[in-house]
Design a protein around this motif. Structure first.
Motif, PDB file in Angstrom:
ATOM      1  N   MET A 109      44.197  53.160  63.765  1.00  0.00           N
ATOM      2  CA  MET A 109      44.183  53.840  62.463  1.00  0.00           C
ATOM      3  C   MET A 109      44.132  52.864  61.295  1.00  0.00           C
ATOM      4  SD  MET A 109      44.217  56.991  63.332  1.00  0.00           S
ATOM      5  CE  MET A 109      44.668  57.834  61.825  1.00  0.00           C
ATOM      6  N   GLY A 110      44.028  51.580  61.626  1.00  0.00           N
ATOM      7  CA  GLY A 110      44.002  50.599  60.553  1.00  0.00           C
ATOM      8  C   GLY A 110      42.768  50.710  59.667  1.00  0.00           C
ATOM      9  N   TRP A 111      41.716  51.357  60.185  1.00  0.00           N
ATOM     10  CA  TRP A 111      40.485  51.475  59.403  1.00  0.00           C
ATOM     11  C   TRP A 111      40.669  52.390  58.204  1.00  0.00           C
ATOM     12  CZ3 TRP A 111      38.428  56.290  58.733  1.00  0.00           C
ATOM     13  CH2 TRP A 111      38.871  57.296  59.603  1.00  0.00           C
ATOM     14  N   ILE A 112      41.701  53.250  58.232  1.00  0.00           N
ATOM     15  CA  ILE A 112      41.916  54.179  57.113  1.00  0.00           C
ATOM     16  C   ILE A 112      42.249  53.408  55.844  1.00  0.00           C
ATOM     17  CG2 ILE A 112      43.354  56.068  56.255  1.00  0.00           C
ATOM     18  CD1 ILE A 112      43.634  57.047  59.092  1.00  0.00           C
ATOM     19  N   ILE A 113      43.155  52.422  55.981  1.00  0.00           N
ATOM     20  CA  ILE A 113      43.530  51.620  54.811  1.00  0.00           C
ATOM     21  C   ILE A 113      42.322  50.854  54.298  1.00  0.00           C
ATOM     22  CG2 ILE A 113      44.978  49.736  53.998  1.00  0.00           C
ATOM     23  CD1 ILE A 113      47.096  50.606  55.975  1.00  0.00           C
ATOM     24  N   ALA A 114      41.556  50.265  55.223  1.00  0.00           N
ATOM     25  CA  ALA A 114      40.361  49.523  54.800  1.00  0.00           C
ATOM     26  C   ALA A 114      39.358  50.446  54.106  1.00  0.00           C
ATOM     27  CB  ALA A 114      39.719  48.858  56.011  1.00  0.00           C
TER      28      ALA A 114
ATOM     29  N   PHE B 259      40.000  53.223  52.340  1.00  0.00           N
ATOM     30  CA  PHE B 259      40.445  53.573  50.992  1.00  0.00           C
ATOM     31  C   PHE B 259      40.433  52.361  50.056  1.00  0.00           C
ATOM     32  CE2 PHE B 259      42.309  57.268  53.198  1.00  0.00           C
ATOM     33  CZ  PHE B 259      41.806  58.276  52.389  1.00  0.00           C
ATOM     34  N   VAL B 260      40.651  51.169  50.600  1.00  0.00           N
ATOM     35  CA  VAL B 260      40.518  49.964  49.779  1.00  0.00           C
ATOM     36  C   VAL B 260      39.068  49.787  49.344  1.00  0.00           C
ATOM     37  CG1 VAL B 260      40.618  47.443  49.832  1.00  0.00           C
ATOM     38  CG2 VAL B 260      42.515  48.776  50.739  1.00  0.00           C
ATOM     39  N   ALA B 261      38.132  50.042  50.247  1.00  0.00           N
ATOM     40  CA  ALA B 261      36.714  49.955  49.895  1.00  0.00           C
ATOM     41  C   ALA B 261      36.347  51.002  48.844  1.00  0.00           C
ATOM     42  CB  ALA B 261      35.854  50.133  51.145  1.00  0.00           C
ATOM     43  N   CYS B 262      36.889  52.218  49.001  1.00  0.00           N
ATOM     44  CA  CYS B 262      36.625  53.265  47.999  1.00  0.00           C
ATOM     45  C   CYS B 262      37.185  52.872  46.633  1.00  0.00           C
ATOM     46  CB  CYS B 262      37.223  54.599  48.452  1.00  0.00           C
ATOM     47  SG  CYS B 262      36.409  55.332  49.880  1.00  0.00           S
ATOM     48  N   SER B 263      38.394  52.306  46.633  1.00  0.00           N
ATOM     49  CA  SER B 263      38.990  51.870  45.372  1.00  0.00           C
ATOM     50  C   SER B 263      38.178  50.752  44.736  1.00  0.00           C
ATOM     51  CB  SER B 263      40.425  51.401  45.617  1.00  0.00           C
ATOM     52  OG  SER B 263      40.996  50.877  44.444  1.00  0.00           O
TER      53      SER B 263
END
Length: 209
Positions: free
Chosen positions: A1-6, A8-12
């Motif tokens: 599930m680590g890809w979720i943080i990545a 949202f960081v990319a979206c930000s």
């Protein structure tokens, strides 16, 4: 599930870059209208009323800067220059509040905010001078060279002939390729009135020869 943080960081990051391009391109566009940048950067697209040359300039310039071999040097340079540029108007606000305290102001903020910003801005601007003085000295040289180029090419009454001819050609290419033109005025309905696209005299002379 680590890809979720990545994700949202990319979206930000994309949202931040989009906002920076939107704001900085309008700043370049406004500066060109006032004569602080070449005139073709004040052109707008005739159908969408968007400053396409200013947007392209805002996008291309960071891409050129990313070609620097040392990213740390680039961050130091950009942080120092941006901190200095944003700190200058805040210092001007404090000076005017001290020099002309009774002058009418449409918006009057509490002095604690600009004072706190000045303290933090001074720390951000002064700390790199102590830790990386060589990079900061080079940043000051680049800024000083920019002031010299601005005076010679834009501010000075008599500009170099070859430079003026080059700007004419760039303006003509922008108008023909990007379908943009100088903005003249707007009525109450925000309907754009544009100038007729004309070939610069320098290009006419070349064609005649």
């Amino acid at each position: 599930m680590g890809w979720i943080i990545a994700f949202f960081v990319a979206c930000s990051t994309c949202g931040y870059v989009n906002g920076v391009i939107f704001v900085n391109s309008r700043m370049v566009y406004s500066g060109a209208r006032e004569g602080h940048f070449p005139h073709f950067l004040s052109f707008i697209q005739v159908d969408r009323c968007t400053p396409i040359p200013a947007v392209m300039f805002t996008v291309i310039l960071p891409l050129v800067m990313l070609m620097a071999p040392d990213v740390g040097w680039l961050l130091t340079y950009s942080v120092f220059v941006s901190s200095f540029v944003t700190l200058a108007p805040v210092l001007g606000l404090l000076w005017l509040r001290y020099k002309e305290p009774d002058k009418p102001r449409p918006i009057k903020v509490w002095l604690g905010f600009p004072i706190l910003y000045t303290i933090l801005g001074m720390f951000v601007a002064v700390f790199p001078v102590i830790t990386r003085p060589v990079e900061i000295a080079f940043a000051l040289v680049v800024v000083s060279a920019g002031l010299f180029v601005y005076y010679v090419t834009l501010r000075k009454a008599t500009k170099p002939k070859h430079f003026t001819q080059a700007l004419d050609k760039v303006s003509y290419v922008c108008q023909m390729v990007l379908m943009c033109t100088p903005e003249t005025c707007k009525d109450v309905n925000h309907t754009l009135t544009v100038e007729v696209i004309q070939v610069p005299e320098t290009i006419d002379e070349e064609r005649n020869h």
